[in-house]
Design a protein around this motif. Sequence first.
Motif, PDB file in Angstrom:
ATOM      1  N   ARG A  64     123.250  59.023  36.303  1.00 45.57           N
ATOM      2  CA  ARG A  64     124.738  59.410  35.899  1.00 45.57           C
ATOM      3  C   ARG A  64     124.756  60.789  35.600  1.00 45.57           C
ATOM      4  O   ARG A  64     125.561  61.411  35.801  1.00 45.57           O
ATOM      5  CB  ARG A  64     125.059  58.353  34.753  1.00 45.57           C
ATOM      6  N   ALA A  65     123.628  61.461  34.992  1.00 47.97           N
ATOM      7  CA  ALA A  65     123.737  62.641  34.528  1.00 47.97           C
ATOM      8  C   ALA A  65     123.404  63.484  35.809  1.00 47.97           C
ATOM      9  O   ALA A  65     124.147  64.715  35.909  1.00 47.97           O
ATOM     10  CB  ALA A  65     122.539  62.891  33.805  1.00 47.97           C
ATOM     11  N   ALA A  66     122.690  63.125  36.776  1.00 48.34           N
ATOM     12  CA  ALA A  66     122.459  63.717  38.024  1.00 48.34           C
ATOM     13  C   ALA A  66     123.763  63.767  38.676  1.00 48.34           C
ATOM     14  O   ALA A  66     124.220  65.023  39.248  1.00 48.34           O
ATOM     15  CB  ALA A  66     121.414  63.213  38.813  1.00 48.34           C
ATOM     16  N   GLU A  67     124.532  62.584  38.689  1.00 47.75           N
ATOM     17  CA  GLU A  67     125.925  62.669  39.331  1.00 47.75           C
ATOM     18  C   GLU A  67     126.868  63.547  38.934  1.00 47.75           C
ATOM     19  O   GLU A  67     127.526  64.472  39.577  1.00 47.75           O
ATOM     20  CB  GLU A  67     126.342  61.437  39.508  1.00 47.75           C
ATOM     21  N   ALA A  68     126.773  63.721  37.529  1.00 49.62           N
ATOM     22  CA  ALA A  68     127.819  64.401  36.900  1.00 49.62           C
ATOM     23  C   ALA A  68     127.394  65.816  36.887  1.00 49.62           C
ATOM     24  O   ALA A  68     128.429  66.685  36.984  1.00 49.62           O
ATOM     25  CB  ALA A  68     127.853  64.177  35.396  1.00 49.62           C
ATOM     26  N   ALA A  69     126.111  66.026  37.198  1.00 48.44           N
ATOM     27  CA  ALA A  69     125.813  67.651  37.421  1.00 48.44           C
ATOM     28  C   ALA A  69     125.928  67.989  38.915  1.00 48.44           C
ATOM     29  O   ALA A  69     125.631  68.975  39.280  1.00 48.44           O
ATOM     30  CB  ALA A  69     124.280  67.655  36.864  1.00 48.44           C
ATOM     31  N   GLY A  70     126.287  67.024  39.727  1.00 45.92           N
ATOM     32  CA  GLY A  70     126.427  67.466  41.263  1.00 45.92           C
ATOM     33  C   GLY A  70     125.189  67.341  41.783  1.00 45.92           C
ATOM     34  O   GLY A  70     125.200  68.132  42.760  1.00 45.92           O
ATOM     35  N   LEU A  71     124.185  66.913  41.383  1.00 45.83           N
ATOM     36  CA  LEU A  71     122.825  66.823  41.843  1.00 45.83           C
ATOM     37  C   LEU A  71     122.467  65.736  42.822  1.00 45.83           C
ATOM     38  O   LEU A  71     122.442  64.740  42.256  1.00 45.83           O
ATOM     39  CB  LEU A  71     121.906  66.835  40.683  1.00 45.83           C
ATOM     40  N   ALA A  72     122.100  65.727  43.988  1.00 43.65           N
ATOM     41  CA  ALA A  72     121.966  64.524  44.922  1.00 43.65           C
ATOM     42  C   ALA A  72     120.453  64.588  44.889  1.00 43.65           C
ATOM     43  O   ALA A  72     119.937  64.872  46.167  1.00 43.65           O
ATOM     44  CB  ALA A  72     122.595  64.851  46.206  1.00 43.65           C
ATOM     45  N   LEU A  73     119.917  64.415  43.896  1.00 42.21           N
ATOM     46  CA  LEU A  73     118.289  64.400  43.794  1.00 42.21           C
ATOM     47  C   LEU A  73     117.855  63.180  43.193  1.00 42.21           C
ATOM     48  O   LEU A  73     118.521  62.352  42.424  1.00 42.21           O
ATOM     49  CB  LEU A  73     117.846  65.532  42.846  1.00 42.21           C
ATOM     50  N   ASP A  74     116.823  62.925  43.499  1.00 45.42           N
ATOM     51  CA  ASP A  74     116.037  61.461  42.847  1.00 45.42           C
ATOM     52  C   ASP A  74     115.606  61.864  41.669  1.00 45.42           C
ATOM     53  O   ASP A  74     115.519  63.068  41.346  1.00 45.42           O
ATOM     54  CB  ASP A  74     114.939  60.653  43.871  1.00 45.42           C
ATOM     55  N   GLN A 131     108.010  67.113  45.677  1.00 45.33           N
ATOM     56  CA  GLN A 131     109.106  67.292  45.000  1.00 45.33           C
ATOM     57  C   GLN A 131     109.455  68.741  44.929  1.00 45.33           C
ATOM     58  O   GLN A 131     110.556  69.285  45.360  1.00 45.33           O
ATOM     59  CB  GLN A 131     108.936  67.062  43.402  1.00 45.33           C
ATOM     60  N   VAL A 132     108.694  69.787  44.809  1.00 47.76           N
ATOM     61  CA  VAL A 132     108.858  71.144  44.923  1.00 47.76           C
ATOM     62  C   VAL A 132     109.226  71.472  46.389  1.00 47.76           C
ATOM     63  O   VAL A 132     110.086  72.166  46.581  1.00 47.76           O
ATOM     64  CB  VAL A 132     107.636  72.093  44.436  1.00 47.76           C
ATOM     65  N   GLN A 133     108.791  71.041  47.316  1.00 38.90           N
ATOM     66  CA  GLN A 133     109.220  71.257  48.679  1.00 38.90           C
ATOM     67  C   GLN A 133     110.458  70.960  48.878  1.00 38.90           C
ATOM     68  O   GLN A 133     111.181  71.559  49.511  1.00 38.90           O
ATOM     69  CB  GLN A 133     108.220  70.745  49.617  1.00 38.90           C
ATOM     70  N   ALA A 134     110.920  69.644  48.377  1.00 39.45           N
ATOM     71  CA  ALA A 134     112.115  69.095  48.500  1.00 39.45           C
ATOM     72  C   ALA A 134     113.516  70.050  47.531  1.00 39.45           C
ATOM     73  O   ALA A 134     114.203  70.482  48.063  1.00 39.45           O
ATOM     74  CB  ALA A 134     112.426  67.738  48.124  1.00 39.45           C
ATOM     75  N   LEU A 135     112.833  70.466  46.565  1.00 34.74           N
ATOM     76  CA  LEU A 135     113.734  71.405  45.722  1.00 34.74           C
ATOM     77  C   LEU A 135     113.790  72.728  46.264  1.00 34.74           C
ATOM     78  O   LEU A 135     114.864  73.389  46.343  1.00 34.74           O
ATOM     79  CB  LEU A 135     113.040  71.535  44.133  1.00 34.74           C
ATOM     80  N   GLU A 136     112.771  73.249  47.029  1.00 33.44           N
ATOM     81  CA  GLU A 136     113.097  74.385  47.747  1.00 33.44           C
ATOM     82  C   GLU A 136     113.860  74.431  48.960  1.00 33.44           C
ATOM     83  O   GLU A 136     114.487  75.252  48.904  1.00 33.44           O
ATOM     84  CB  GLU A 136     111.331  74.808  48.185  1.00 33.44           C
ATOM     85  N   ARG A 137     113.810  73.280  49.629  1.00 28.88           N
ATOM     86  CA  ARG A 137     114.774  73.118  50.777  1.00 28.88           C
ATOM     87  C   ARG A 137     116.082  73.050  50.290  1.00 28.88           C
ATOM     88  O   ARG A 137     116.972  73.456  51.345  1.00 28.88           O
ATOM     89  CB  ARG A 137     114.479  72.003  51.641  1.00 28.88           C
TER      90      ARG A 137
END
Length: 171
Positions: free
Chosen positions: A39-49, A85-91
């Motif tokens: 929920r916090a990720a959604e509220a922040a607009g983060l489409a991350l696991d 995870q770092v690679q995904a965040l870099e992308r």
Amino acid sequence: MKKTESPTGPDRPGVAVLAVLPRLAQLSNAVTRGRLAERAAEAAGLALDRPAVGVLMTLHVADRPLRVGEIAERMQVVGPHITRQVQALERRNLVRRVGDPHDRRASLIEPTAQGAEAANRYSASMVGWFTDAITDWSDQDRSDLSRLLTRLADDVTARLALLDDTPPPAT
């Protein structure tokens, strides 16, 4: 202590610990399985696991860029998980690699401006949620919670570090 005495007798610290363990599990489950992080990720607009958010937040609260191994150590996971995870965040342009000034062969990971903004939004959502949860608490209760949780986290972390430094017993 006599052989017949229990470490969890009525006047022993083990009784208090035993009584609080279910509450720690309850809190852990509420935070990790109760969709609070999502929920916090959604509220922040983060489409991350959750693992990617964990890496981003670890970097966000660090006082400097970190090596992959340092991120893994702080999150208590193995390095290959962090590398993915770092690679995904870099992308997603949320983190970047920078040179290590002390070792030209190594790189450090730091949040980008976009990553720092996303982490700030996530933090604000989490802080808002917990603030709402304890809004009816007295100032003293909130202060006690902060002091005691900090102490518990520091002591448990230090104790675990000692275990990691202690060689296993010979068999």
